[in-house]
Motif scaffolding. Structure first.
Motif, PDB file in Angstrom:
ATOM      1  N   ALA A 145      38.790 -17.078  31.523  1.00 51.02           N
ATOM      2  CA  ALA A 145      38.466 -17.327  32.928  1.00 51.02           C
ATOM      3  C   ALA A 145      38.624 -18.793  33.296  1.00 51.02           C
ATOM      4  CB  ALA A 145      37.045 -16.864  33.226  1.00 51.02           C
ATOM      5  N   ALA A 146      38.533 -19.678  32.309  1.00 52.94           N
ATOM      6  CA  ALA A 146      38.685 -21.110  32.549  1.00 52.94           C
ATOM      7  C   ALA A 146      39.983 -21.659  31.977  1.00 52.94           C
ATOM      8  CB  ALA A 146      37.494 -21.858  31.938  1.00 52.94           C
ATOM      9  N   ASP A 147      40.874 -20.778  31.553  1.00 52.61           N
ATOM     10  CA  ASP A 147      42.100 -21.198  30.888  1.00 52.61           C
ATOM     11  C   ASP A 147      43.098 -21.800  31.881  1.00 52.61           C
ATOM     12  OD1 ASP A 147      43.416 -20.599  28.006  1.00 52.61           O
ATOM     13  OD2 ASP A 147      44.964 -20.488  29.545  1.00 52.61           O
ATOM     14  N   ALA A 148      43.978 -22.649  31.379  1.00 48.24           N
ATOM     15  CA  ALA A 148      45.022 -23.231  32.229  1.00 48.24           C
ATOM     16  C   ALA A 148      46.022 -22.179  32.696  1.00 48.24           C
ATOM     17  CB  ALA A 148      45.752 -24.346  31.471  1.00 48.24           C
ATOM     18  N   ASP A 149      46.160 -21.102  31.934  1.00 47.88           N
ATOM     19  CA  ASP A 149      47.110 -20.052  32.289  1.00 47.88           C
ATOM     20  C   ASP A 149      46.502 -19.133  33.351  1.00 47.88           C
ATOM     21  OD1 ASP A 149      49.759 -18.575  31.180  1.00 47.88           O
ATOM     22  OD2 ASP A 149      48.241 -17.101  31.770  1.00 47.88           O
ATOM     23  N   ARG A 150      47.148 -19.045  34.498  1.00 51.49           N
ATOM     24  CA  ARG A 150      46.598 -18.268  35.614  1.00 51.49           C
ATOM     25  C   ARG A 150      46.508 -16.786  35.297  1.00 51.49           C
ATOM     26  NH1 ARG A 150      51.228 -17.060  40.054  1.00 51.49           N
ATOM     27  NH2 ARG A 150      49.442 -15.951  40.934  1.00 51.49           N
ATOM     28  N   TRP A 151      47.369 -16.303  34.391  1.00 51.69           N
ATOM     29  CA  TRP A 151      47.381 -14.867  34.106  1.00 51.69           C
ATOM     30  C   TRP A 151      46.248 -14.468  33.176  1.00 51.69           C
ATOM     31  CZ3 TRP A 151      49.980 -12.542  37.629  1.00 51.69           C
ATOM     32  CH2 TRP A 151      51.006 -13.237  38.265  1.00 51.69           C
ATOM     33  N   ARG A 152      45.848 -15.374  32.290  1.00 55.95           N
ATOM     34  CA  ARG A 152      44.625 -15.132  31.525  1.00 55.95           C
ATOM     35  C   ARG A 152      43.419 -15.110  32.470  1.00 55.95           C
ATOM     36  NH1 ARG A 152      46.328 -19.210  26.848  1.00 55.95           N
ATOM     37  NH2 ARG A 152      47.119 -17.752  25.273  1.00 55.95           N
ATOM     38  N   ARG A 153      43.401 -16.033  33.423  1.00 59.53           N
ATOM     39  CA  ARG A 153      42.294 -16.072  34.381  1.00 59.53           C
ATOM     40  C   ARG A 153      42.250 -14.787  35.198  1.00 59.53           C
ATOM     41  NH1 ARG A 153      44.515 -21.098  35.639  1.00 59.53           N
ATOM     42  NH2 ARG A 153      44.770 -20.542  37.826  1.00 59.53           N
ATOM     43  N   ARG A 154      43.401 -14.359  35.662  1.00 59.45           N
ATOM     44  CA  ARG A 154      43.453 -13.125  36.454  1.00 59.45           C
ATOM     45  C   ARG A 154      42.954 -11.941  35.631  1.00 59.45           C
ATOM     46  NH1 ARG A 154      47.751 -11.470  40.830  1.00 59.45           N
ATOM     47  NH2 ARG A 154      47.694  -9.196  40.786  1.00 59.45           N
ATOM     48  N   THR A 155      43.355 -11.873  34.377  1.00 57.90           N
ATOM     49  CA  THR A 155      42.908 -10.802  33.499  1.00 57.90           C
ATOM     50  C   THR A 155      41.395 -10.810  33.358  1.00 57.90           C
ATOM     51  OG1 THR A 155      44.978 -10.817  32.251  1.00 57.90           O
ATOM     52  CG2 THR A 155      43.045  -9.894  31.152  1.00 57.90           C
ATOM     53  N   ALA A 156      40.827 -11.993  33.162  1.00 58.07           N
ATOM     54  CA  ALA A 156      39.378 -12.090  32.989  1.00 58.07           C
ATOM     55  C   ALA A 156      38.627 -11.576  34.209  1.00 58.07           C
ATOM     56  CB  ALA A 156      38.986 -13.534  32.698  1.00 58.07           C
ATOM     57  N   VAL A 157      39.169 -11.823  35.404  1.00 56.51           N
ATOM     58  CA  VAL A 157      38.499 -11.409  36.634  1.00 56.51           C
ATOM     59  C   VAL A 157      38.634  -9.911  36.887  1.00 56.51           C
ATOM     60  CG1 VAL A 157      38.477 -11.664  39.146  1.00 56.51           C
ATOM     61  CG2 VAL A 157      38.680 -13.683  37.693  1.00 56.51           C
ATOM     62  N   ILE A 158      39.828  -9.366  36.704  1.00 51.08           N
ATOM     63  CA  ILE A 158      40.053  -7.981  37.154  1.00 51.08           C
ATOM     64  C   ILE A 158      39.891  -6.930  36.069  1.00 51.08           C
ATOM     65  CG2 ILE A 158      41.629  -8.845  38.918  1.00 51.08           C
ATOM     66  CD1 ILE A 158      43.933  -7.525  37.332  1.00 51.08           C
ATOM     67  N   CYS A 159      39.654  -7.342  34.827  1.00 48.92           N
ATOM     68  CA  CYS A 159      39.664  -6.354  33.738  1.00 48.92           C
ATOM     69  C   CYS A 159      38.554  -5.319  33.836  1.00 48.92           C
ATOM     70  CB  CYS A 159      39.614  -7.047  32.381  1.00 48.92           C
ATOM     71  SG  CYS A 159      38.061  -7.906  32.040  1.00 48.92           S
ATOM     72  N   GLN A 160      37.530  -5.574  34.653  1.00 51.64           N
ATOM     73  CA  GLN A 160      36.442  -4.603  34.761  1.00 51.64           C
ATOM     74  C   GLN A 160      36.635  -3.598  35.893  1.00 51.64           C
ATOM     75  OE1 GLN A 160      32.369  -5.688  33.464  1.00 51.64           O
ATOM     76  NE2 GLN A 160      33.006  -7.778  33.983  1.00 51.64           N
ATOM     77  N   ILE A 161      37.771  -3.654  36.569  1.00 48.02           N
ATOM     78  CA  ILE A 161      38.060  -2.623  37.565  1.00 48.02           C
ATOM     79  C   ILE A 161      37.994  -1.253  36.892  1.00 48.02           C
ATOM     80  CG2 ILE A 161      39.888  -1.629  39.013  1.00 48.02           C
ATOM     81  CD1 ILE A 161      40.814  -4.462  39.617  1.00 48.02           C
ATOM     82  N   GLY A 162      37.263  -0.348  37.491  1.00 45.68           N
ATOM     83  CA  GLY A 162      37.096   0.986  36.911  1.00 45.68           C
ATOM     84  C   GLY A 162      35.863   1.120  36.051  1.00 45.68           C
TER      85      GLY A 162
END
Length: 210
Positions: A145-162
């Motif tokens: 969630a704090a990583d420089a890579d935006r896609w890791r950050r996006r994964t951290a935020v949306i992975c709990q959908i469902g």
């Protein structure tokens, strides 16, 4: 390894046989993809993968991982990477959807670096692993969630959908807090609309940093 080679060869042959040169540029333009498309749409790809995955079973985690990475790393066409993701979600290999595969998914997230890949991995791979192994995944997702890579950050935020009522609202709040100032991040205030199962209290907890 032979099982991996056989499966990969069958995938490449099958996709080439189903290529549609008319659809290919349309699909590439829609996805704004730097990688070429063959023009194989999802229904045809699904039919192909069902046939190939049953005909070429993979006997162990090593051959499974090798097949996924070969399709992914050596892909000339975007559909090859879609098939790699299809393979990770095949029911026959659900027992390998665990934290031991986290480095595999991390590579796909970072090198895929686009929403069609990353959202599938985040919601349908990382999310289930988080629910099954929260003690292992939560520290990693806080880091992402704090990583420089935006896609890791996006994964951290949306992975709990469902996840619905199983959502870890503390983790969700933290990932939102760390990313709410990102102007390019598509969730922001609308984050909980992708979690319709959350109670009002859980939504307020998740949004308290917004």
């Amino acid at each position: 390894m032979q099982a991996s080679r056989d499966l990969v060869d069958a995938v490449r042959t099958g996709l080439a046989e189903r290529a549609d040169p008319v659809k290919a540029p349309e699909m590439r333009a829609y996805m704004k993809s730097e990688m070429d498309f063959l023009g194989v749409q999802k229904p045809a790809r699904r039919e192909l993968t069902r046939e190939i995955f049953r005909a070429h079973p993979l006997p162990d985690r090593e051959s499974f991982t090798d097949s996924v990475l070969t399709l992914w790393r050596d892909a000339k066409y975007r559909e090859e990477r879609y098939v790699a993701l299809d393979l990770t979600g095949d029911r026959a290999y659900a027992h390998w959807l665990d934290s031991e595969s986290l480095e595999l998914y991390d590579e796909l997230i970072v090198t895929g670096a686009w929403w069609d890949y990353v959202d599938e991995i985040a919601v349908r791979r990382i999310g289930p692993i988080l629910r099954a192994e929260p003690d292992v995944l939560k520290p990693r997702l806080r880091d992402w969630a704090a990583d420089a890579d935006r896609w890791r950050r996006r994964t951290a935020v949306i992975c709990q959908i469902g996840s619905k009522e199983a959502t870890d609202t503390s983790l969700l709040s933290k990932t939102i807090e760390l990313n709410v100032a990102d102007k390019d991040f598509f969730l922001r205030k609308g984050i909980v609309t992708t979690h319709p199962g959350l109670s009002g209290l859980s939504q307020r907890e998740a949004l308290k940093h917004l």
